[in-house]
Design a protein around this motif. Sequence first.
Motif, mmCIF file in Angstrom:
data_model
loop_
_atom_site.group_PDB
_atom_site.id
_atom_site.type_symbol
_atom_site.label_atom_id
_atom_site.label_comp_id
_atom_site.label_asym_id
_atom_site.label_seq_id
_atom_site.Cartn_x
_atom_site.Cartn_y
_atom_site.Cartn_z
ATOM 1 N N LYS A 1 3.497 6.003 -5.203
ATOM 2 C CA LYS A 1 3.564 6.201 -6.885
ATOM 3 C C LYS A 1 2.643 7.366 -7.060
ATOM 4 O O LYS A 1 2.748 8.403 -7.787
ATOM 5 N N THR B 1 -5.230 -1.364 -7.512
ATOM 6 C CA THR B 1 -4.429 -1.589 -6.305
ATOM 7 C C THR B 1 -5.151 -0.652 -5.245
ATOM 8 O O THR B 1 -5.892 -1.288 -4.727
ATOM 9 N N CYS C 1 -2.826 3.706 -10.480
ATOM 10 C CA CYS C 1 -2.940 2.634 -9.304
ATOM 11 C C CYS C 1 -4.453 2.013 -9.540
ATOM 12 O O CYS C 1 -4.856 1.512 -8.396
ATOM 13 N N CYS D 1 -3.658 9.148 -11.864
ATOM 14 C CA CYS D 1 -3.749 8.268 -10.567
ATOM 15 C C CYS D 1 -4.469 6.949 -10.926
ATOM 16 O O CYS D 1 -4.168 5.830 -10.742
ATOM 17 N N GLU E 1 3.839 1.553 -1.306
ATOM 18 C CA GLU E 1 4.649 1.770 -2.560
ATOM 19 C C GLU E 1 3.740 2.410 -3.330
ATOM 20 O O GLU E 1 4.069 3.359 -4.263
ATOM 21 N N GLU E 2 2.401 2.000 -3.251
ATOM 22 C CA GLU E 2 1.240 2.364 -4.336
ATOM 23 C C GLU E 2 0.918 3.784 -3.987
ATOM 24 O O GLU E 2 0.920 4.727 -4.898
ATOM 25 N N TYR F 1 0.795 -1.125 0.020
ATOM 26 C CA TYR F 1 -0.027 -0.101 0.100
ATOM 27 C C TYR F 1 1.032 1.329 0.257
ATOM 28 O O TYR F 1 0.875 2.007 -0.872
#
Length: 103
Positions: free
Chosen positions: A46, A84, A81, A77, A42-43, A40
Amino acid sequence: MSKVCEITVNVDEALSVNKYEVDEETPHIELAEDDGSEAYDEEFLKLVRVCPAALYKVDGDGAKSFDYAGCLECGTCRIACEGTIVKKWVNPGPTMGIEYRLG
């Protein structure tokens, strides 16, 4: 020899003239609940890197925040993602969202 005209653009200044109608009751972007996992985090990082409106933030203590109110509706976005941590991304309802004032 021709003269070169150099133009400097202040992005914050250009964005400040846009008009936003925020739907306080129905957000057009929703994130999955933060489960505290590394995946989470890491996402989310991003999203911090790719959002041109800087809506996703991590403060000095590592606390994450997100506010859809200044969204440019570019969909970055969602592309980065979706599937995810971006649980929902739809265009704002009629008369809601951003009204661009500079093209």
